[in-house]
Design a protein around this motif. Structure first.
Motif: not given
Length: 293
Positions: A23, A45-46, A54-55, A65-66, A69, A102
């Protein structure tokens, strides 16, 4: 079998079967390649390649990020690939106390091999010269480890709540402990481990508490997660931990730690230092060096 067997079972894993999860350029966990391929379906997201997960680089901040995801992981939960959505936010970072990169729902944590935290309480009674421990049995319909033995009180540590606050909450829900009595629980240390499971990797830390209870106190579950409680002589608990797999795996570590601290495991035993060290194996900063192959 014995105490070292229980410790070894909690630390059995092989990191060669995982990809790093990063992250913002910092590694915070481990992901199986099969799950990584599924995450590649959510590029918002990824980002996934042969070397790591990785994000997405465009997600520069905690909230971004939160949220990204959560959207992807909720879709995986709805499709049955992630397990039941828990609606409990767990921190992703180097420490429970931050800074955090995150938040992630509890259901996803082991799939990403992110360190999770919990609080477990040893409820015990002194009756004359006898030392007894309250032991719970998990409900038969519980999603994880049904019907297994458990510590007196135990719960995961979500973001946004203090450790003692969580102890008091869980003690009330799981065992009907009045707030004033639960607040008397003493923080006595922590145990850690790193276990490979069907879901992924669990490099977890449990904060341990001791709560001496009145002889007259009888626990009663309120949230449906514990089917029954038993008040056992500590010798029976020691025998059960050493000779069976009746306890949920990580509860064994909490019990063994209690035995050590209360002088019930002899320091002159040849295994004593291995047991003491083994209770905190998962604290290693080099997870790969700690892998059991």
């Amino acid at each position: 079998m014995g105490y070292l067997d229980r410790i070894a079972e909690c630390n059995a894993h092989d990191l060669d079967g995982f990809l790093p999860f990063r992250v913002g350029g910092v590694q915070h966990g481990w992901v199986r390649p099969g799950f990584a391929r599924r995450l590649a379906d959510f590029p918002e997201a990824f980002e996934v390649d042969d070397a790591c997960v990785r994000t997405a680089p465009a997600l520069a901040g905690f909230e971004e990020r939160t949220e990204a995801a959560a959207s992807a992981l909720r879709a995986l939960s709805d499709s049955g690939e992630l397990g039941r959505w828990r609606d409990e936010a767990y921190p992703v970072g180097d420490s429970l106390f931050g800074p955090h990169s995150m938040l992630m729902d509890r259901s996803a944590i082991p799939f990403f091999g992110v360190r999770a935290y919990g609080v477990h309480v040893n409820g015990y009674v002194r009756d004359g010269g006898r030392l007894l421990m309250w032991i719970g049995r998990r409900a038969a319909d519980k999603a994880t480890y049904p019907d297994m033995l458990d510590n007196f009180v135990a719960g995961g540590q979500p973001a946004g709540i203090g450790l003692m606050e969580n102890v008091i909450k869980e003690a009330g829900e799981e065992a009907g402990v009045p707030k004033a009595l639960a607040a008397a629980a003493r923080a006595v240390g922590a145990v850690s481990y790193c276990q490979e499971t069907e879901e992924g990797l669990k490099p977890d830390t449990i904060y341990c508490y001791d709560l001496e209870l009145p002889v007259s106190f009888v626990p009663g579950n309120r949230d449906g997660e514990i089917a029954e409680f038993h008040l056992w002589p500590v010798e029976r608990v020691m025998e059960t931990v050493a000779e069976t797999r009746a306890f949920k795996f990580n509860c064994n570590l909490v019990c063994i730690d209690f035995f050590v601290r209360h002088g019930l495991i002899d320091p002159e035993s040849g295994d004593y230092l291995d047991i003491v060290h083994g209770l905190r194996r998962g604290n290693s900063g080099n997870a790969r060096a700690a892998a059991v192959r």
